[in-house]
Design a protein around this motif. Structure first.
Motif, PDB file in Angstrom:
ATOM      1  N   THR A  36     -33.248  15.376  32.484  1.00  0.00           N
ATOM      2  CA  THR A  36     -32.479  14.389  32.411  1.00  0.00           C
ATOM      3  C   THR A  36     -32.600  13.471  33.384  1.00  0.00           C
ATOM      4  O   THR A  36     -32.509  13.780  34.972  1.00  0.00           O
ATOM      5  CB  THR A  36     -30.907  14.867  32.280  1.00  0.00           C
ATOM      6  N   VAL A  37     -32.786  12.089  33.053  1.00  0.00           N
ATOM      7  CA  VAL A  37     -33.019  11.000  34.382  1.00  0.00           C
ATOM      8  C   VAL A  37     -31.746  10.110  34.292  1.00  0.00           C
ATOM      9  O   VAL A  37     -31.514   9.443  33.232  1.00  0.00           O
ATOM     10  CB  VAL A  37     -34.255  10.221  33.819  1.00  0.00           C
ATOM     11  N   CYS A  38     -31.105  10.497  35.312  1.00  0.00           N
ATOM     12  CA  CYS A  38     -29.665   9.621  35.571  1.00  0.00           C
ATOM     13  C   CYS A  38     -29.936   8.320  36.197  1.00  0.00           C
ATOM     14  O   CYS A  38     -30.688   8.503  37.433  1.00  0.00           O
ATOM     15  CB  CYS A  38     -28.695  10.438  36.280  1.00  0.00           C
ATOM     16  N   THR A  39     -29.372   7.427  35.787  1.00  0.00           N
ATOM     17  CA  THR A  39     -29.732   5.913  36.538  1.00  0.00           C
ATOM     18  C   THR A  39     -28.365   5.444  36.872  1.00  0.00           C
ATOM     19  O   THR A  39     -27.329   5.551  36.124  1.00  0.00           O
ATOM     20  CB  THR A  39     -30.612   5.105  35.500  1.00  0.00           C
ATOM     21  N   GLN A  61     -34.770  12.387  28.813  1.00  0.00           N
ATOM     22  CA  GLN A  61     -33.870  11.821  28.149  1.00  0.00           C
ATOM     23  C   GLN A  61     -33.075  10.883  29.475  1.00  0.00           C
ATOM     24  O   GLN A  61     -33.035  11.407  30.697  1.00  0.00           O
ATOM     25  CB  GLN A  61     -32.852  12.649  27.495  1.00  0.00           C
ATOM     26  N   PHE A  62     -32.652   9.809  29.027  1.00  0.00           N
ATOM     27  CA  PHE A  62     -32.152   8.887  29.899  1.00  0.00           C
ATOM     28  C   PHE A  62     -30.255   8.777  29.879  1.00  0.00           C
ATOM     29  O   PHE A  62     -29.920   8.658  28.798  1.00  0.00           O
ATOM     30  CB  PHE A  62     -32.635   7.316  29.936  1.00  0.00           C
ATOM     31  N   VAL A  63     -29.886   8.758  31.066  1.00  0.00           N
ATOM     32  CA  VAL A  63     -28.138   8.526  31.148  1.00  0.00           C
ATOM     33  C   VAL A  63     -27.834   7.721  32.159  1.00  0.00           C
ATOM     34  O   VAL A  63     -28.117   7.962  33.335  1.00  0.00           O
ATOM     35  CB  VAL A  63     -27.460  10.004  31.386  1.00  0.00           C
ATOM     36  N   GLU A  64     -27.450   6.352  31.683  1.00  0.00           N
ATOM     37  CA  GLU A  64     -27.002   5.531  32.518  1.00  0.00           C
ATOM     38  C   GLU A  64     -25.552   5.812  32.998  1.00  0.00           C
ATOM     39  O   GLU A  64     -24.784   5.937  32.125  1.00  0.00           O
ATOM     40  CB  GLU A  64     -26.910   3.994  32.148  1.00  0.00           C
ATOM     41  N   LEU A  65     -25.265   6.067  34.342  1.00  0.00           N
ATOM     42  CA  LEU A  65     -24.147   6.638  34.934  1.00  0.00           C
ATOM     43  C   LEU A  65     -22.895   5.494  34.963  1.00  0.00           C
ATOM     44  O   LEU A  65     -21.830   5.749  34.877  1.00  0.00           O
ATOM     45  CB  LEU A  65     -24.110   7.426  36.136  1.00  0.00           C
ATOM     46  N   VAL A  66     -23.408   4.465  35.463  1.00  0.00           N
ATOM     47  CA  VAL A  66     -22.507   3.190  35.384  1.00  0.00           C
ATOM     48  C   VAL A  66     -21.907   2.662  34.133  1.00  0.00           C
ATOM     49  O   VAL A  66     -22.622   2.577  33.044  1.00  0.00           O
ATOM     50  CB  VAL A  66     -23.041   1.996  36.103  1.00  0.00           C
ATOM     51  N   GLN A  67     -20.490   2.923  34.089  1.00  0.00           N
ATOM     52  CA  GLN A  67     -19.640   2.558  32.973  1.00  0.00           C
ATOM     53  C   GLN A  67     -18.946   1.092  33.329  1.00  0.00           C
ATOM     54  O   GLN A  67     -18.136   1.276  33.965  1.00  0.00           O
ATOM     55  CB  GLN A  67     -18.978   3.645  32.482  1.00  0.00           C
ATOM     56  N   LEU A  87     -32.652  11.440  39.656  1.00  0.00           N
ATOM     57  CA  LEU A  87     -31.526  10.112  40.155  1.00  0.00           C
ATOM     58  C   LEU A  87     -32.097   9.137  40.435  1.00  0.00           C
ATOM     59  O   LEU A  87     -32.911   9.038  41.353  1.00  0.00           O
ATOM     60  CB  LEU A  87     -30.428  10.922  40.840  1.00  0.00           C
ATOM     61  N   VAL A  88     -32.107   7.877  39.748  1.00  0.00           N
ATOM     62  CA  VAL A  88     -32.542   6.825  40.278  1.00  0.00           C
ATOM     63  C   VAL A  88     -31.215   5.707  40.592  1.00  0.00           C
ATOM     64  O   VAL A  88     -30.637   5.150  39.506  1.00  0.00           O
ATOM     65  CB  VAL A  88     -33.355   6.051  39.107  1.00  0.00           C
ATOM     66  N   ILE A  89     -31.069   5.202  41.850  1.00  0.00           N
ATOM     67  CA  ILE A  89     -30.155   4.365  42.285  1.00  0.00           C
ATOM     68  C   ILE A  89     -30.718   3.003  42.660  1.00  0.00           C
ATOM     69  O   ILE A  89     -31.819   2.930  43.422  1.00  0.00           O
ATOM     70  CB  ILE A  89     -29.447   4.854  43.440  1.00  0.00           C
ATOM     71  N   SER A  90     -30.178   2.077  42.052  1.00  0.00           N
ATOM     72  CA  SER A  90     -30.846   0.594  42.525  1.00  0.00           C
ATOM     73  C   SER A  90     -29.720  -0.282  42.947  1.00  0.00           C
ATOM     74  O   SER A  90     -28.590  -0.244  42.191  1.00  0.00           O
ATOM     75  CB  SER A  90     -31.302   0.081  41.138  1.00  0.00           C
ATOM     76  N   GLY A  91     -29.634  -0.633  43.977  1.00  0.00           N
ATOM     77  CA  GLY A  91     -28.581  -1.600  44.495  1.00  0.00           C
ATOM     78  C   GLY A  91     -28.848  -1.789  45.816  1.00  0.00           C
ATOM     79  O   GLY A  91     -29.561  -1.212  46.806  1.00  0.00           O
ATOM     80  N   HIS A  92     -28.248  -3.049  46.462  1.00  0.00           N
ATOM     81  CA  HIS A  92     -28.411  -3.146  48.048  1.00  0.00           C
ATOM     82  C   HIS A  92     -27.684  -2.075  48.621  1.00  0.00           C
ATOM     83  O   HIS A  92     -26.568  -1.417  48.200  1.00  0.00           O
ATOM     84  CB  HIS A  92     -27.733  -4.508  48.282  1.00  0.00           C
ATOM     85  N   PHE A  93     -28.119  -1.886  49.941  1.00  0.00           N
ATOM     86  CA  PHE A  93     -27.516  -0.776  50.908  1.00  0.00           C
ATOM     87  C   PHE A  93     -27.533  -1.297  52.191  1.00  0.00           C
ATOM     88  O   PHE A  93     -27.489  -0.509  53.134  1.00  0.00           O
ATOM     89  CB  PHE A  93     -28.191   0.285  50.317  1.00  0.00           C
ATOM     90  N   ASP A  94     -27.410  -2.519  52.746  1.00  0.00           N
ATOM     91  CA  ASP A  94     -27.633  -2.774  53.907  1.00  0.00           C
ATOM     92  C   ASP A  94     -26.774  -2.420  55.167  1.00  0.00           C
ATOM     93  O   ASP A  94     -27.253  -2.087  56.185  1.00  0.00           O
ATOM     94  CB  ASP A  94     -27.543  -4.523  53.912  1.00  0.00           C
ATOM     95  N   ASP A  95     -25.537  -2.185  54.646  1.00  0.00           N
ATOM     96  CA  ASP A  95     -24.595  -1.799  55.909  1.00  0.00           C
ATOM     97  C   ASP A  95     -24.653  -0.326  55.603  1.00  0.00           C
ATOM     98  O   ASP A  95     -23.884   0.393  56.545  1.00  0.00           O
ATOM     99  CB  ASP A  95     -23.210  -2.472  55.771  1.00  0.00           C
ATOM    100  N   GLY A  96     -24.847   0.527  54.867  1.00  0.00           N
ATOM    101  CA  GLY A  96     -25.000   1.767  54.711  1.00  0.00           C
ATOM    102  C   GLY A  96     -23.815   2.415  54.322  1.00  0.00           C
ATOM    103  O   GLY A  96     -23.424   3.731  54.303  1.00  0.00           O
TER     104      GLY A  96
END
Length: 560
Positions: A36-39, A61-67, A87-96
């Motif tokens: 399972t690849v969670c995104t 198999q892919f599961v997009e966690l964001v609803q 787990l694949v997370i895509s997003g800005h993270f500048d301030d941590g």
């Protein structure tokens, strides 16, 4: 003998059949349980789409966690029984503090605290419990710089406790190492025991650049490498120039594993509120320097306790234990009063009130005393003005009177006037507004901070400021003043005309842009649009970096 002979003859065939059946069953089982690849697609979908294009559907198999529109989508995935191998997370993270998006049509985000909660609240069957790999596509996700460093008050507390300066320095370094909570440390804590975390130690490529790099990776990577739990040298080689690194998640053998255990005791769903409050008390009884380094976690949990939770008998009893601990109270307040940053001292006093160690009146008195002491030391600046204005929204004039009675305030100092104005002094308000058109850049900056919280009161003030800005000669200070005026959303025709008349006289491109920034927000019906557009085209200074707000204003005027 005949029976045994027949059995001997048919045994090989039976074995072959059994093995064939077992092999078939194993094959079916493997097909029935793909990895399972969670995104978590917060910003760019390029990385997720690359994984989907290249990983075989029968094996993954892919599961997009964001609803979209569902605020608790992470917890919802756990309730549905989702368990991720990748787990694949895509997003800005500048301030941590969170993964977030820069898209105006989307407000999804994922906070570090949510991930900590998910990580700590499950054991062997959670969302993250079977992870082999995590891909963190965001800037600074594995940055090693500590977010918290033992500050001056910690060194002073250690020396008061009897340590030599050298010993205090060593202890402070150890505290910073344990409690520093760099982005890398926090994500390693969240993804405990995960063999491989990929992320970036500084800047990460945007999705439109990361996507093609992933395409190249999948064309050259060995089959089955994803979710193998082994760092891919191919992937690291492709992303290496963009600061990608790979690290393992925290393990129980890590020297700072105990910190994760402490953190989890305040966020684990399986722990009762009474147990969490008792643990807070346990932390408060430690050396106060540890309390300071763990402060963010104490503050967050205490703020999460609702009035109804506090009334639960076991919770109320645990809170009374804290309230009655006079020794912990004394150590805590002594340390808080010595904090280097006014914001830290204010937060610590607010938590003391929640523990029952201060009444609201005592907390207010501590606040006024803190400001007075900083005024006496000459250490009041923009940050203190911002703090006072943001925390004293009621503008109780009696606080300004109390502060004046303590003696250290100097009305001729703009920072002191701004503090008094935040506390409700009308005279200090006038002085601070006047400082917006000062020749001193720092005075203008302080007035700018003040007016962010306390807007100009009436048209007379707006016109006075506008006239003052026209007389300013220092370009940097003038830009600050104009930017401050832009936030006031001018609706006075006379003031707008005065600002527009400054444009042809401006000798700085930044000043002209600041003027355009005011006018583009204004009601253009109050201005002669054709004349203004002509003036802008005739007198604008050449822009070295292409189209800017002046061009945008010209287009708006022409279209109107």
């Amino acid at each position: 003998m005949v029976y045994r002979s027949r059995l001997t003859r048919i045994a090989p065939r039976l074995s072959a059949v059994v093995l064939a059946c077992l092999g078939s069953a194993w094959s079916l089982g493997a097909q029935a349980a793909p990895k399972t690849v969670c995104t978590v697609t917060i910003n760019s979908a390029d990385e997720r789409e690359s994984f989907q294009r290249h990983l075989p559907a029968g094996d993954y198999q892919f599961v997009e966690l964001v609803q979209r529109g569902q605020p608790d989508w992470l917890a919802s995935a756990r309730r549905r029984g989702v368990s991720c191998d990748v787990l694949v997370i895509s997003g800005h993270f500048d301030d941590g503090t969170e993964f977030y998006t820069d898209r105006h049509d989307d407000r999804e985000f994922l906070t570090v605290h949510e991930m900590q909660h998910e990580s700590c609240s499950t054991s062997g069957n959670g969302l993250f419990s079977k992870l082999k790999e995590v891909y963190l596509f965001g800037c600074n996700t594995l940055k090693s710089d500590p977010r918290h460093v033992a500050a001056g008050e910690i060194l002073r507390s250690l020396t008061r406790a009897g340590q030599t300066p050298a010993e205090a320095e060593r202890t402070a370094a150890q505290l910073s190492a344990r409690y520093g909570q760099s982005n890398r440390d926090r994500l390693r804590h969240i993804f405990k025991d995960v063999p491989v975390l990929y992320g970036f130690s500084s800047k990460a490529p945007l999705g439109r650049y990361a996507g093609p790099l992933m395409e190249r990776y999948f064309k050259t990577a060995p089959a089955g490498e994803v979710a193998s739990g082994r760092p891919s040298q191919t992937l690291l080689g492709l992303f290496g120039p963009t600061s990608m690194i790979a690290v393992p998640g925290l393990t129980d053998a890590d020297p700072h594993a105990a910190f994760r255990q402490d953190m989890c005791r305040l966020v684990d769903d399986r722990t009762t509120d009474a147990q969490k409050v008792a643990f807070m008390h346990e932390v408060l009884q430690r050396d106060v320097t540890e309390v300071r380094m763990f402060f963010d976690h104490l503050e967050r949990y205490a703020a999460s306790l609702t009035p109804s939770q506090r009334l639960v008998p076991a919770v109320a009893s645990a809170l009374r234990e804290i309230e009655g601990d006079s020794q912990a109270r004394a150590r805590y307040l002594q340390f808080a009063r010595d904090a280097d940053q006014a914001s830290v001292q204010t937060r610590m006093m607010a938590l003391a009130r929640q523990f029952g160690w201060l009444t609201p009146a005592q907390e207010q008195a501590e606040f006024v005393q803190m400001i007075a002491q900083r005024m006496a030391r000459g250490s009041v600046g923009r940050h203190e003005v911002d703090l006072v204005c943001s925390t004293q929204k009621e503008r109780d004039g009696s606080l300004a009177t109390q502060l004046l009675a303590l003696g250290p305030s100097r009305p001729d100092t703009v920072a002191h006037s701004a503090v008094l104005a935040c506390l409700g002094s009308p005279e200090a308000h006038e002085r601070t507004v006047h400082a917006l058109t000062s020749a001193q850049d720092e005075d203008v900056a302080i007035a700018q901070v003040y007016l962010r919280h306390r807007p100009l009161a009436d048209v007379a003030e707006v016109r006075a400021v506008t006239t003052g800005i026209g007389r300013m000669t220092a370009a940097g200070a003038q830009v600050r003043a104009l930017e401050t005026l832009a936030r006031q959303r001018l609706a006075d025709a006379q003031s707008l005309q005065a600002i527009a008349s400054l444009f042809p006289r401006a000798r700085s491109l930044d000043v002209q842009r600041a003027i355009a920034g005011i006018l583009i927000r204004a009601d253009h019906k109050m201005l002669s649009r054709a004349d203004l557009a002509r003036s802008l085209r005739q007198h604008r200074l050449r822009s070295p970096d292409g189209h800017d707000v002046i061009d945008a204003l010209i287009r708006v005027l022409q279209s109107a």
